[in-house]
Design a protein around this motif. Structure first.
Motif, PDB file in Angstrom:
ATOM      1  N   ALA A 180       0.814  -1.225   0.000  1.00 34.34           N
ATOM      2  CA  ALA A 180       0.000   0.000   0.000  1.00 34.34           C
ATOM      3  C   ALA A 180       0.845   1.272   0.000  1.00 34.34           C
ATOM      4  CB  ALA A 180      -0.943   0.014   1.199  1.00 34.34           C
ATOM      5  N   VAL A 181       1.941   1.251  -0.741  1.00 38.19           N
ATOM      6  CA  VAL A 181       2.766   2.456  -0.886  1.00 38.19           C
ATOM      7  C   VAL A 181       2.059   3.388  -1.874  1.00 38.19           C
ATOM      8  CG1 VAL A 181       5.006   3.358  -1.577  1.00 38.19           C
ATOM      9  CG2 VAL A 181       4.853   1.152  -0.399  1.00 38.19           C
ATOM     10  N   PRO A 182       1.835   4.659  -1.530  1.00 36.30           N
ATOM     11  CA  PRO A 182       1.068   5.583  -2.382  1.00 36.30           C
ATOM     12  C   PRO A 182       1.853   6.062  -3.604  1.00 36.30           C
ATOM     13  CG  PRO A 182       1.830   6.756  -0.451  1.00 36.30           C
ATOM     14  CD  PRO A 182       2.218   5.308  -0.248  1.00 36.30           C
ATOM     15  N   ILE A 183       2.137   5.168  -4.486  1.00 35.39           N
ATOM     16  CA  ILE A 183       2.866   5.511  -5.708  1.00 35.39           C
ATOM     17  C   ILE A 183       1.859   5.941  -6.771  1.00 35.39           C
ATOM     18  CG2 ILE A 183       4.296   4.554  -7.560  1.00 35.39           C
ATOM     19  CD1 ILE A 183       5.559   2.720  -5.487  1.00 35.39           C
ATOM     20  N   ARG A 184       2.201   6.971  -7.537  1.00 39.07           N
ATOM     21  CA  ARG A 184       1.348   7.482  -8.600  1.00 39.07           C
ATOM     22  C   ARG A 184       2.030   7.307  -9.951  1.00 39.07           C
ATOM     23  NH1 ARG A 184      -1.197   6.747  -5.038  1.00 39.07           N
ATOM     24  NH2 ARG A 184      -2.506   8.103  -3.772  1.00 39.07           N
ATOM     25  N   GLU A 185       1.313   7.695 -10.996  1.00 44.94           N
ATOM     26  CA  GLU A 185       1.857   7.530 -12.348  1.00 44.94           C
ATOM     27  C   GLU A 185       3.129   8.335 -12.570  1.00 44.94           C
ATOM     28  OE1 GLU A 185      -1.081   8.317 -15.265  1.00 44.94           O
ATOM     29  OE2 GLU A 185      -2.470   6.776 -14.565  1.00 44.94           O
ATOM     30  N   SER A 186       3.239   9.472 -11.899  1.00 51.61           N
ATOM     31  CA  SER A 186       4.391  10.356 -12.107  1.00 51.61           C
ATOM     32  C   SER A 186       5.499  10.149 -11.077  1.00 51.61           C
ATOM     33  CB  SER A 186       3.930  11.821 -12.065  1.00 51.61           C
ATOM     34  OG  SER A 186       3.317  12.112 -10.812  1.00 51.61           O
ATOM     35  N   THR A 187       5.392   9.128 -10.243  1.00 49.14           N
ATOM     36  CA  THR A 187       6.390   8.915  -9.194  1.00 49.14           C
ATOM     37  C   THR A 187       7.729   8.500  -9.818  1.00 49.14           C
ATOM     38  OG1 THR A 187       4.674   8.233  -7.638  1.00 49.14           O
ATOM     39  CG2 THR A 187       6.932   7.624  -7.092  1.00 49.14           C
ATOM     40  N   THR A 188       8.771   9.174  -9.381  1.00 43.36           N
ATOM     41  CA  THR A 188      10.119   8.851  -9.861  1.00 43.36           C
ATOM     42  C   THR A 188      10.755   7.793  -8.962  1.00 43.36           C
ATOM     43  OG1 THR A 188      11.121  10.603  -8.545  1.00 43.36           O
ATOM     44  CG2 THR A 188      10.352  11.195 -10.747  1.00 43.36           C
ATOM     45  N   GLU A 189      11.964   7.350  -9.365  1.00 44.33           N
ATOM     46  CA  GLU A 189      12.658   6.355  -8.567  1.00 44.33           C
ATOM     47  C   GLU A 189      12.988   6.867  -7.170  1.00 44.33           C
ATOM     48  OE1 GLU A 189      13.294   7.192 -11.584  1.00 44.33           O
ATOM     49  OE2 GLU A 189      13.283   5.399 -12.868  1.00 44.33           O
ATOM     50  N   ALA A 190      13.442   8.121  -7.090  1.00 44.66           N
ATOM     51  CA  ALA A 190      13.771   8.696  -5.780  1.00 44.66           C
ATOM     52  C   ALA A 190      12.527   8.818  -4.907  1.00 44.66           C
ATOM     53  CB  ALA A 190      14.434  10.053  -5.974  1.00 44.66           C
ATOM     54  N   ASP A 191      11.403   9.246  -5.533  1.00 44.68           N
ATOM     55  CA  ASP A 191      10.154   9.343  -4.770  1.00 44.68           C
ATOM     56  C   ASP A 191       9.696   7.966  -4.301  1.00 44.68           C
ATOM     57  OD1 ASP A 191      10.133  12.059  -5.254  1.00 44.68           O
ATOM     58  OD2 ASP A 191       8.876  11.888  -7.048  1.00 44.68           O
ATOM     59  N   CYS A 192       9.915   6.957  -5.122  1.00 48.44           N
ATOM     60  CA  CYS A 192       9.533   5.593  -4.764  1.00 48.44           C
ATOM     61  C   CYS A 192      10.255   5.143  -3.489  1.00 48.44           C
ATOM     62  CB  CYS A 192       9.833   4.653  -5.919  1.00 48.44           C
ATOM     63  SG  CYS A 192       9.496   2.924  -5.557  1.00 48.44           S
ATOM     64  N   LEU A 193      11.551   5.421  -3.414  1.00 44.58           N
ATOM     65  CA  LEU A 193      12.307   5.042  -2.222  1.00 44.58           C
ATOM     66  C   LEU A 193      11.831   5.819  -0.993  1.00 44.58           C
ATOM     67  CD1 LEU A 193      15.928   4.789  -3.693  1.00 44.58           C
ATOM     68  CD2 LEU A 193      14.374   2.907  -3.069  1.00 44.58           C
ATOM     69  N   THR A 194      11.536   7.100  -1.175  1.00 41.76           N
ATOM     70  CA  THR A 194      11.088   7.920  -0.049  1.00 41.76           C
ATOM     71  C   THR A 194       9.747   7.438   0.475  1.00 41.76           C
ATOM     72  OG1 THR A 194      12.256   9.836  -0.954  1.00 41.76           O
ATOM     73  CG2 THR A 194      10.550  10.269   0.678  1.00 41.76           C
ATOM     74  N   LEU A 195       8.817   7.082  -0.422  1.00 42.52           N
ATOM     75  CA  LEU A 195       7.488   6.638  -0.010  1.00 42.52           C
ATOM     76  C   LEU A 195       7.509   5.236   0.577  1.00 42.52           C
ATOM     77  CD1 LEU A 195       5.430   7.934  -3.081  1.00 42.52           C
ATOM     78  CD2 LEU A 195       5.468   8.913  -0.778  1.00 42.52           C
ATOM     79  N   ALA A 196       8.413   4.380   0.106  1.00 43.15           N
ATOM     80  CA  ALA A 196       8.420   2.983   0.535  1.00 43.15           C
ATOM     81  C   ALA A 196       9.131   2.768   1.860  1.00 43.15           C
ATOM     82  CB  ALA A 196       9.060   2.117  -0.539  1.00 43.15           C
ATOM     83  N   ALA A 197      10.113   3.581   2.178  1.00 49.57           N
ATOM     84  CA  ALA A 197      10.930   3.362   3.372  1.00 49.57           C
ATOM     85  C   ALA A 197      10.118   3.256   4.658  1.00 49.57           C
ATOM     86  CB  ALA A 197      11.990   4.453   3.483  1.00 49.57           C
ATOM     87  N   PRO A 198       9.116   4.145   4.920  1.00 48.79           N
ATOM     88  CA  PRO A 198       8.366   4.032   6.182  1.00 48.79           C
ATOM     89  C   PRO A 198       7.488   2.795   6.268  1.00 48.79           C
ATOM     90  CG  PRO A 198       8.137   6.230   5.218  1.00 48.79           C
ATOM     91  CD  PRO A 198       8.712   5.349   4.159  1.00 48.79           C
ATOM     92  N   ARG A 199       7.235   2.101   5.176  1.00 45.28           N
ATOM     93  CA  ARG A 199       6.298   0.975   5.149  1.00 45.28           C
ATOM     94  C   ARG A 199       6.989  -0.390   5.053  1.00 45.28           C
ATOM     95  NH1 ARG A 199       0.989   2.744   3.784  1.00 45.28           N
ATOM     96  NH2 ARG A 199       0.922   4.999   3.465  1.00 45.28           N
TER      97      ARG A 199
END
Length: 252
Positions: A180-199
């Motif tokens: 349930a990581v809130p990734i969107r269509e425009s999410t970049t690789e760096a944003d992916c790591l930032t959003l995934a780390a807390p989960r």
């Protein structure tokens, strides 16, 4: 009035006759004294006679007028009522404003009690999972069940970019649908790591970071990763992101 005048004239005539008679009988000094005294006595008698006096005192009985007394009593009540209505008329505007203020206060208290009993809890809207990220299809049905094994076979067939793309697509799909990581269509690789780390757990976060870095170096830096590194990523994919994985600790 005429009878009184006649009586007074008759009394004077009698007094004059008496004096004339006394003048004939009595000697002159005695006659003078008698004449003066007789005249005064006659005048006193005439003045004392109630029938000959020019003024009269008459006493009569009169009934008390009950109507006047009742009217006085009524007039007292009427005057009090008139004063009361006059005061009410003068204070009507003030009383009206006081009534309006009281009604407004009661309405405010009523509305406060009504709305205080209503609790508004906004429903959390679950964002719809994206189907593509940066033009990459991440739908579960577009991916094989054994993503690690499929990527390793592509690598061994010298389809290196397709193998790395499959690993990265599989990573995004499992992050969205399993964690349930809130990734969107425009999410970049760096944003992916930032959003995934807390989960994610620490070991899964380390694996995810390594896979993303290999993907970035190959796509943007045109740097081919070592075969051992790619094999480790392929073998470790199913261990860190199994097909029926439940949200990891820390996931919400």
């Amino acid at each position: 009035m005429r009878s009184r005048i006649r009586a007074i004239g008759l009394a004077l005539a009698l007094a004059w006759i008496t004096c004339a008679f006394a003048a004939l009988v009595l000697p002159s000094p005695a006659i003078a004294a008698l004449e003066e005294t007789e005249i005064l006595d006659a005048l006193d008698k005439v003045s004392e006679d109630p029938n000959l006096s020019p003024e009269r005192k008459i006493r009569t009985l009169r009934w008390l007028d009950d109507r006047k007394q009742s009217e006085r009593r009524k007039s007292g009540w009427i005057s009090w009522l008139e004063g009361l209505f006059q005061w009410i008329g003068g204070a009507s505007r003030l009383l009206l404003w006081i009534a309006i203020v009281i009604l407004v206060a009661l309405l405010a208290v009523f509305l406060k009690r009504v709305f205080s009993g209503i609790s508004y809890t906004p429903q959390a809207q679950t964002p719809q999972a994206p189907t593509h990220v940066q033009e990459m299809d991440i739908r579960p049905e577009s991916l094989p069940d054994d993503i690690g094994g499929a990527a390793l076979r592509l690598w061994e067939q010298n389809e290196h970019r397709a193998a790395l793309a499959l690993l990265y697509r599989g990573l995004l799909s499992r992050l969205v649908h399993s964690h349930a990581v809130p990734i969107r269509e425009s999410t970049t690789e760096a944003d992916c790591l930032t959003l995934a780390a807390p989960r994610l757990r620490a070991d899964i976060t380390e694996y995810t970071t390594q896979l993303v870095r290999v993907w970035q170096h190959a796509v943007y830096g045109a740097r081919k990763p070592a075969e051992s590194e790619v094999r480790a990523l392929c073998v470790g994919f199913n261990r860190n992101f199994p097909l029926a994985a439940q949200p990891a600790e820390g996931a919400s």
